[in-house]
Scaffold this motif. Structure first.
Motif, PDB file in Angstrom:
ATOM      1  N   ILE A  42       3.908   3.134  -3.996  1.00  0.00           N
ATOM      2  CA  ILE A  42       3.672   2.041  -4.089  1.00  0.00           C
ATOM      3  C   ILE A  42       2.344   2.717  -5.147  1.00  0.00           C
ATOM      4  O   ILE A  42       1.762   3.453  -4.501  1.00  0.00           O
ATOM      5  CB  ILE A  42       3.160   1.160  -3.399  1.00  0.00           C
ATOM      6  CG1 ILE A  42       3.595   0.319  -2.945  1.00  0.00           C
ATOM      7  CG2 ILE A  42       1.429   0.177  -4.267  1.00  0.00           C
ATOM      8  CD1 ILE A  42       4.127  -1.336  -2.753  1.00  0.00           C
ATOM      9  N   ILE A  69       1.886  -1.383  -9.534  1.00  0.00           N
ATOM     10  CA  ILE A  69       0.932  -2.744  -9.163  1.00  0.00           C
ATOM     11  C   ILE A  69      -0.419  -2.005 -10.646  1.00  0.00           C
ATOM     12  O   ILE A  69      -0.495  -1.420 -10.480  1.00  0.00           O
ATOM     13  CB  ILE A  69       0.358  -2.602  -7.774  1.00  0.00           C
ATOM     14  CG1 ILE A  69       1.330  -1.957  -6.979  1.00  0.00           C
ATOM     15  CG2 ILE A  69      -0.260  -4.033  -8.279  1.00  0.00           C
ATOM     16  CD1 ILE A  69       2.245  -3.864  -6.640  1.00  0.00           C
ATOM     17  N   THR A  75     -11.906  -5.543  -7.996  1.00  0.00           N
ATOM     18  CA  THR A  75     -11.678  -6.627  -6.541  1.00  0.00           C
ATOM     19  C   THR A  75     -10.346  -6.082  -6.537  1.00  0.00           C
ATOM     20  O   THR A  75      -9.733  -5.841  -5.004  1.00  0.00           O
ATOM     21  CB  THR A  75     -11.969  -7.709  -6.307  1.00  0.00           C
ATOM     22  OG1 THR A  75     -13.155  -7.067  -7.300  1.00  0.00           O
ATOM     23  CG2 THR A  75     -12.187  -8.033  -5.438  1.00  0.00           C
ATOM     24  N   ASP A  76      -9.637  -6.457  -7.384  1.00  0.00           N
ATOM     25  CA  ASP A  76      -7.762  -6.684  -6.843  1.00  0.00           C
ATOM     26  C   ASP A  76      -7.517  -5.721  -6.503  1.00  0.00           C
ATOM     27  O   ASP A  76      -6.168  -5.153  -5.794  1.00  0.00           O
ATOM     28  CB  ASP A  76      -7.533  -7.497  -8.142  1.00  0.00           C
ATOM     29  CG  ASP A  76      -7.138  -8.554  -8.777  1.00  0.00           C
ATOM     30  OD1 ASP A  76      -7.849  -9.676  -7.252  1.00  0.00           O
ATOM     31  OD2 ASP A  76      -6.902  -9.554  -9.410  1.00  0.00           O
ATOM     32  N   TRP A  79      -7.662  -4.904  -2.987  1.00  0.00           N
ATOM     33  CA  TRP A  79      -7.214  -5.770  -2.202  1.00  0.00           C
ATOM     34  C   TRP A  79      -5.747  -5.762  -2.486  1.00  0.00           C
ATOM     35  O   TRP A  79      -5.244  -5.410  -1.081  1.00  0.00           O
ATOM     36  CB  TRP A  79      -7.648  -7.236  -2.990  1.00  0.00           C
ATOM     37  CG  TRP A  79      -6.182  -7.982  -2.299  1.00  0.00           C
ATOM     38  CD1 TRP A  79      -6.489  -8.867  -0.730  1.00  0.00           C
ATOM     39  CD2 TRP A  79      -4.983  -8.441  -2.481  1.00  0.00           C
ATOM     40  NE1 TRP A  79      -5.544  -9.634  -0.531  1.00  0.00           N
ATOM     41  CE2 TRP A  79      -4.560  -9.567  -1.592  1.00  0.00           C
ATOM     42  CE3 TRP A  79      -4.127  -8.384  -3.783  1.00  0.00           C
ATOM     43  CZ2 TRP A  79      -3.369 -10.481  -1.721  1.00  0.00           C
ATOM     44  CZ3 TRP A  79      -3.142  -8.649  -3.659  1.00  0.00           C
ATOM     45  CH2 TRP A  79      -2.912  -9.915  -2.597  1.00  0.00           C
ATOM     46  N   ALA A  80      -5.497  -5.079  -3.207  1.00  0.00           N
ATOM     47  CA  ALA A  80      -3.397  -5.098  -3.656  1.00  0.00           C
ATOM     48  C   ALA A  80      -2.964  -3.073  -2.751  1.00  0.00           C
ATOM     49  O   ALA A  80      -2.528  -3.432  -1.473  1.00  0.00           O
ATOM     50  CB  ALA A  80      -3.379  -4.139  -4.781  1.00  0.00           C
ATOM     51  N   GLU A  83      -3.692  -4.509   1.478  1.00  0.00           N
ATOM     52  CA  GLU A  83      -2.356  -4.970   1.321  1.00  0.00           C
ATOM     53  C   GLU A  83      -1.200  -3.960   1.791  1.00  0.00           C
ATOM     54  O   GLU A  83      -0.417  -4.022   2.065  1.00  0.00           O
ATOM     55  CB  GLU A  83      -2.237  -6.566   0.337  1.00  0.00           C
ATOM     56  CG  GLU A  83      -3.142  -7.345   0.149  1.00  0.00           C
ATOM     57  CD  GLU A  83      -2.013  -8.012   1.863  1.00  0.00           C
ATOM     58  OE1 GLU A  83      -1.467  -8.214   1.848  1.00  0.00           O
ATOM     59  OE2 GLU A  83      -3.112  -9.056   2.422  1.00  0.00           O
ATOM     60  N   ALA A  84      -0.526  -3.613   0.345  1.00  0.00           N
ATOM     61  CA  ALA A  84       0.463  -2.692   0.207  1.00  0.00           C
ATOM     62  C   ALA A  84       0.082  -1.569   1.425  1.00  0.00           C
ATOM     63  O   ALA A  84       1.206  -1.397   2.496  1.00  0.00           O
ATOM     64  CB  ALA A  84       0.310  -1.860  -0.790  1.00  0.00           C
ATOM     65  N   SER A  87       1.531  -3.259   4.383  1.00  0.00           N
ATOM     66  CA  SER A  87       3.292  -3.785   4.732  1.00  0.00           C
ATOM     67  C   SER A  87       4.108  -2.271   5.784  1.00  0.00           C
ATOM     68  O   SER A  87       3.690  -1.194   5.399  1.00  0.00           O
ATOM     69  CB  SER A  87       3.076  -3.700   3.622  1.00  0.00           C
ATOM     70  OG  SER A  87       4.650  -3.746   3.716  1.00  0.00           O
ATOM     71  N   LYS A  88       4.619  -2.875   6.285  1.00  0.00           N
ATOM     72  CA  LYS A  88       5.807  -1.748   7.593  1.00  0.00           C
ATOM     73  C   LYS A  88       6.290  -1.015   6.012  1.00  0.00           C
ATOM     74  O   LYS A  88       7.516  -0.589   6.565  1.00  0.00           O
ATOM     75  CB  LYS A  88       6.273  -2.795   8.201  1.00  0.00           C
ATOM     76  CG  LYS A  88       5.110  -3.309   9.223  1.00  0.00           C
ATOM     77  CD  LYS A  88       4.882  -2.391  10.513  1.00  0.00           C
ATOM     78  CE  LYS A  88       4.671  -2.795  11.549  1.00  0.00           C
ATOM     79  NZ  LYS A  88       3.013  -3.457  11.199  1.00  0.00           N
ATOM     80  N   GLY A  89       6.337  -1.705   5.239  1.00  0.00           N
ATOM     81  CA  GLY A  89       7.900  -1.602   4.589  1.00  0.00           C
ATOM     82  C   GLY A  89       7.521  -0.288   3.831  1.00  0.00           C
ATOM     83  O   GLY A  89       8.588  -0.077   2.510  1.00  0.00           O
ATOM     84  N   VAL A  90       6.325   0.294   3.750  1.00  0.00           N
ATOM     85  CA  VAL A  90       5.947   1.029   2.752  1.00  0.00           C
ATOM     86  C   VAL A  90       6.021   2.528   2.926  1.00  0.00           C
ATOM     87  O   VAL A  90       5.684   2.730   4.348  1.00  0.00           O
ATOM     88  CB  VAL A  90       4.381   0.843   1.849  1.00  0.00           C
ATOM     89  CG1 VAL A  90       4.081   1.531   1.042  1.00  0.00           C
ATOM     90  CG2 VAL A  90       4.306  -0.806   1.112  1.00  0.00           C
TER      91      VAL A  90
ATOM     92  N   ARG B 309      11.879  -3.573   7.033  1.00  0.00           N
ATOM     93  CA  ARG B 309      11.288  -2.895   5.892  1.00  0.00           C
ATOM     94  C   ARG B 309      11.593  -3.445   4.487  1.00  0.00           C
ATOM     95  O   ARG B 309      10.790  -3.568   3.815  1.00  0.00           O
ATOM     96  CB  ARG B 309      11.530  -1.586   5.388  1.00  0.00           C
ATOM     97  CG  ARG B 309      12.079  -0.369   6.422  1.00  0.00           C
ATOM     98  CD  ARG B 309      11.202   0.788   6.328  1.00  0.00           C
ATOM     99  NE  ARG B 309      10.235   1.425   7.691  1.00  0.00           N
ATOM    100  CZ  ARG B 309       9.155   1.842   7.473  1.00  0.00           C
ATOM    101  NH1 ARG B 309       8.768   2.215   6.521  1.00  0.00           N
ATOM    102  NH2 ARG B 309       8.438   2.349   7.897  1.00  0.00           N
ATOM    103  N   ARG B 328       2.382  -8.353 -12.652  1.00  0.00           N
ATOM    104  CA  ARG B 328       1.790  -7.244 -12.539  1.00  0.00           C
ATOM    105  C   ARG B 328       1.798  -6.433 -11.401  1.00  0.00           C
ATOM    106  O   ARG B 328       1.690  -5.354 -10.784  1.00  0.00           O
ATOM    107  CB  ARG B 328      -0.103  -7.870 -12.224  1.00  0.00           C
ATOM    108  CG  ARG B 328      -0.123  -8.527 -13.376  1.00  0.00           C
ATOM    109  CD  ARG B 328      -2.296  -8.541 -13.547  1.00  0.00           C
ATOM    110  NE  ARG B 328      -2.537  -9.266 -13.761  1.00  0.00           N
ATOM    111  CZ  ARG B 328      -3.120  -7.837 -15.108  1.00  0.00           C
ATOM    112  NH1 ARG B 328      -3.034  -7.063 -15.245  1.00  0.00           N
ATOM    113  NH2 ARG B 328      -3.768  -8.875 -15.980  1.00  0.00           N
TER     114      ARG B 328
END
Lengths: 195, 460
Positions: A42, A69, A75-76, A79-80, A83-84, A87-90, B309, B328
């Motif tokens: 990401i 992204i 701020t976003d 936050w992003a 969150e990323a 996450s377990k998938g990253v 995953r 986005r």
């Protein structure tokens, strides 16, 4: 030149932590890290930033795993990033914050990386990092005397669990192979003959 | 002419007439273009409404409905009251209708189109005897043939021997006649309703706490996801409507990065929207609709590491997309153009799949691309070659070596304003300061030569 696996280990970022990179070559450094990670990538770039990665120039195998992204504000973006990281998938999260990272923000990102078992790399402007970072790298491309060589100067300027080191490496931006250049190496090069 | 109202029919117009003829007969005619799709949709809606009278309702042609009301009329107080009820309700919303109740489907259909009414039991034959033969759902050529031999009414046909009729006019006429008289059975086949993915819940007392709304939502989601699972569908967008006591409706809408029917994962996405809802004096009803759905076959969940995953990544994109907007959260896809800006596509990750990049042979490409930025040249250089010294982003550089040029011509089939300056000669310029830049020069541009150099990318 031979591929030296031991040398890659020196640049591999420790997992489950958030790191920082600054300097003009920070995006090259981030792409090397992207090539070294196996899972989804990401890259969080502010929405108004003019630059973006160019697919054909990316190292092998990075383009199809890379997700961009483009958050609208800082701020976003934070936050992003959190969150990323959670996450377990990253595998690796690369973010380009524009303002200095506060200690609170840095610490939250560290906790998120630990919770999600991911690695984070903040591409910061010089002197805008937070003290919570695990390591901080100063990266700069340097000119080389030879035509086929793309040299990088990677300096570890903060390290919570080790010593500070400086490397001058050759990385062509295509593979995961990084070749350190010994300090004395230049002396052993054959002198360029005059034509 | 597709459809007429009662007044127009009394003036002698009939469907199938040319509009010019109709205007000649009736100059004050008001016409509107027919919208067949909308008409069919309205009829389908009416069919759904008719289910309140009988479970077996089917469409009959493009302008009728047929309902099997065996065993139903006593619930409405008898056949006459039931028909009056239908008429009263539909006339209140402004529809003109004509209806009939009869023992057989054919008879009801014929009567409904020729006056309407109720035929008592075992009086079908007498009831439809006076109707014209064209009421029997036969082709106009058969009706014409019957008229030539003097058979104008159904009553004329009913007592004739069947075999000569079938020999002369085909078996279709006999079949329709027997169906209308009840000698052949003709069931009503109700169409299956298109699945509707919506559930609702009415609360005995108004609720206001976020936790209560979320627990109500999880009950709704369990039911909705069960329905979705039965039809092998997955929700793509969901809308939660909260009806407040003061008759206001609040909506919370979420999108999903891929079709999904897992209640817990969907509920997590609603959390933020629900927390922002103003409950006022309380919420008394909730309705949850999956208004965009996609096919989703049953699939293995959990299990191997790659599946968990992928699920986690899809959840992340749903969360990011719902806050930042799905436009986005992007992904790079390869494209075939040689123009640097169009050599790849930036597509929303939720609506695209990753593609393997085709092998690329050719000059190196930079890792970072940005819109062209002017470069101030300093000092002299060979014409067409990169400047020996230049400034970019307020930093000065000295050229160490330059690879190029790579000439890229604009795509004439696109009018791209950025490429109106014509050909571009791209150079990979290594500087003594370290930066490796992608500069280009526009030899065809009529601008001041000093401004014809631009930077567009950075190499690794």
């Amino acid at each position: 030149m031979r591929c030296d696996l031991a040398s890659n280990a020196a640049f591999a970022l420790s997992r489950n932590r958030v790191h920082e990179a600054e300097g003009q070559g920070r995006r090259s450094f981030a792409l090397l890290q992207a090539a070294l990670h196996a899972d989804a990538l990401i890259w969080i770039i502010p929405g108004h930033a003019p630059h973006q990665p160019m697919l054909r120039g990316l190292p092998e195998g990075v383009g199809e795993r890379l997700h961009l992204i483009r958050p609208a504000n800082e701020t976003d973006l934070l936050w992003a990033t959190e969150e990323a990281l959670r996450s377990k998938g990253v595998g690796l999260v690369i973010a380009e914050p524009e303002r200095p990272l506060s200690l609170i923000a840095g610490r939250r990102l560290q906790l998120a990386a630990e919770a999600g078992r991911t690695t984070g790399l903040m591409l910061i402007r010089e002197g805008q990092g937070s003290n919570a970072a695990e390591t901080r790298w100063h990266c700069a491309p340097i000119a080389s005397e030879r035509r086929d060589s793309t040299l990088h100067h990677w300096k570890l300027i903060k390290n919570k669990k080790g010593t500070l080191t400086t490397w001058t490496v050759h990385w062509n931006g295509k593979t995961t192979a990084v070749h350190p250049v010994s300090a004395a190496g230049e002396r052993h090069q054959p002198a360029e003959t005059s034509r | 002419m597709h459809c007429l109202n009662l007044v127009a029919e009394t003036r002698g117009l009939h469907p199938g007439m040319a509009a010019a003829d109709a205007r000649a007969i009736c100059p004050e005619l008001i016409t509107r273009p027919a919208d067949l799709a909308q008409g069919a949709a309205a009829l389908a809606g009416l069919r759904r409404w008719m289910v309140r009278y009988s479970p077996m309702v089917a469409r009959d042609g493009s302008d009728g409905l047929i309902a099997d009301i065996s065993g139903v009329p006593h619930l409405f107080g008898g056949e006459a009251e039931m028909r009056a009820d239908i008429h009263a309700r539909l006339e209140r919303v402004g529809l003109t209708l004509s209806s009939a109740i009869a023992e057989t489907r054919g008879a009801a259909q014929a009567l409904a189109r020729h006056g309407g009414g109720i035929l008592p039991e075992s009086a079908v034959k007498e009831g439809i005897a006076g109707l014209p033969v064209s009421a029997l759902r036969i082709g106009s050529d058969v009706a014409q043939g019957l008229a030539w031999v003097g058979l104008n009414r159904i009553g004329d046909l009913a007592d004739l021997p069947r075999a000569p009729l079938a020999r002369r006019f085909g078996p279709g006429l006999v079949l329709r006649l027997d169906q209308a008289l009840g000698l052949q059975s003709e069931p009503v086949a109700p169409e299956a309703d298109a699945p509707y993915f919506g559930v609702r819940m009415t609360m005995p007392d108004p609720i206001g706490l976020e936790a209560d709304v979320m627990s109500g939502l999880s009950r709704l989601l369990a039911r909705l996801c069960g329905t979705l699972g039965q039809h092998h569908r997955g929700a793509r967008r969901l809308r939660l409507e909260l009806h407040r006591v003061d008759r206001e409706t609040v909506q919370v809408e979420i999108g999903l990065a891929r079709p999904m029917r897992d209640p817990e994962r969907i509920a997590a996405l609603f959390k933020k929207g629900v927390s922002e809802v103003e409950a006022g004096f309380g919420i008394e009803a909730m309705r949850l609709v999956a208004h965009v759905t996609e096919d989703l076959q049953p699939e293995q969940i959990g299990g191997p590491r790659t599946i968990t995953r992928e699920d986690a990544l899809a959840d992340l994109f749903s969360r990011l997309g719902n806050r930042l907007g799905f436009d986005r959260v992007l992904r790079l896809l390869p494209a075939t153009s040689k123009i640097p800006e169009r050599s790849f596509l930036v597509a929303p990750a939720a609506y695209s799949a990753a593609e393997q990049q085709p092998p690329y042979r050719g000059p190196d490409r930079p890792i970072i691309l940005f819109p062209p930025e002017p470069v101030t040249t300093k000092g002299m250089s060979q014409p067409g070659h990169p400047p020996a010294r230049f400034a970019w982003r307020r930093m000065s550089f000295t050229t160490l070596r330059a690879d190029g040029p790579e000439r890229i011509a604009p795509e004439w089939w696109f009018d791209d304003p950025a490429w109106r300056s014509g050909l571009r000669d791209y150079w990979r310029v290594e500087t003594r300061e370290g930066a490796r830049l992608w500069l280009f020069h526009t030899p065809q541009s009529p601008a001041w030569p000093a401004q014809s150099w631009f930077a567009q990318g950075e190499f690794a």
